[in-house]
Design an enzyme around this catalytic site. Structure first.
Site, PDB file in Angstrom:
ATOM      1  N   GLU A 149       5.579  -3.352   0.499  1.00 49.57           N
ATOM      2  CA  GLU A 149       5.649  -2.977  -0.909  1.00 49.57           C
ATOM      3  C   GLU A 149       4.880  -1.667  -1.002  1.00 49.57           C
ATOM      4  OE1 GLU A 149       4.044  -4.302  -5.259  1.00 49.57           O
ATOM      5  OE2 GLU A 149       4.401  -5.885  -3.798  1.00 49.57           O
ATOM      6  N   LEU A 150       5.622  -0.580  -1.175  1.00 50.18           N
ATOM      7  CA  LEU A 150       5.022   0.741  -1.045  1.00 50.18           C
ATOM      8  C   LEU A 150       5.086   1.534  -2.340  1.00 50.18           C
ATOM      9  CD1 LEU A 150       6.686   1.671   2.354  1.00 50.18           C
ATOM     10  CD2 LEU A 150       4.481   0.561   1.953  1.00 50.18           C
ATOM     11  N   CYS A 207      -0.662  -2.244  -7.826  1.00 49.60           N
ATOM     12  CA  CYS A 207       0.786  -2.058  -7.712  1.00 49.60           C
ATOM     13  C   CYS A 207       1.461  -1.850  -9.065  1.00 49.60           C
ATOM     14  CB  CYS A 207       1.420  -3.241  -6.986  1.00 49.60           C
ATOM     15  SG  CYS A 207       0.873  -3.370  -5.299  1.00 49.60           S
ATOM     16  N   GLY A 212       0.822  -1.209   0.000  1.00 47.22           N
ATOM     17  CA  GLY A 212       0.000   0.000   0.000  1.00 47.22           C
ATOM     18  C   GLY A 212       0.848   1.247   0.000  1.00 47.22           C
ATOM     19  N   SER A 213       0.324   2.284   0.603  1.00 52.30           N
ATOM     20  CA  SER A 213       0.969   3.601   0.554  1.00 52.30           C
ATOM     21  C   SER A 213       2.166   3.701   1.494  1.00 52.30           C
ATOM     22  CB  SER A 213      -0.032   4.690   0.927  1.00 52.30           C
ATOM     23  OG  SER A 213      -0.322   4.630   2.317  1.00 52.30           O
TER      24      SER A 213
END
Length: 168
Positions: A113-114, A147, A93-94
């Site tokens: 995982e940004l 993503c 996400g963010s």
């Protein structure tokens, strides 16, 4: 075990955690697992996740191997991140939410995982019709909240004018 095929691929996890939390943003990720057409038309993603867990349990996954909690990140997510029993957290996400998770998690193992910055690259030998189609799909499918959504386009000079014309 004599029933194991010695030629079959063998898989082993990198690490096994007794208690791991996977924080899933409620977007197309789960829906794609349930909708064979890949169409994100469900209005309530939480129930899609619940359905996925039910399918896994019906298929024989041990009941103690998975739990499904639904709710807002501010309540359930924060509580899980702080819980001492949780040994690992995985989140996609963010960046802002990732930072919040890190602040709350303490010394837990964390996988983040940004905020992707995925370029679409159009090479001189590209099929421009397909390049345009995939550019539009990448930008607008699931409102661009995936993503791998393309966030920028890199086009070689030799095909730039043709690609731009087809895209517009």
């Amino acid at each position: 075990d004599q029933n194991v095929d010695p030629n079959a691929p063998q898989f082993a996890p990198q690490a096994v955690y007794a208690s791991m939390v996977v924080l899933v943003p409620l977007n197309v990720l789960v829906v794609l697992l349930l909708d064979e057409r890949g169409v994100a038309h469900h209005r309530n993603y939480r129930w899609s996740l619940v359905t996925l867990v039910e399918i896994l349990l019906e298929a024989g996954l041990p009941a103690l191997a998975i739990s499904c909690l639904t709710g807002s990140g501010a309540t359930i997510g924060n509580a899980l991140c702080r819980d001492e029993r949780v040994r690992k957290i995985s989140f996609t996400g963010s960046r802002e939410t990732g930072e919040q998770i890190c602040k709350q998690a303490g010394l837990k193992k964390i996988t983040l995982e940004l905020g992707s910055n995925s370029p679409l690259i159009v090479m001189p030998d590209a099929d421009l019709d397909q390049a345009v189609e995939w550019t539009v799909l990448s930008a607008f499918s699931n409102a661009g909240q995936r993503c791998p959504s393309g966030s920028r386009i890199i086009v070689f000079d030799t095909v730039y004018a043709a690609f731009r014309g087809d895209l517009l």
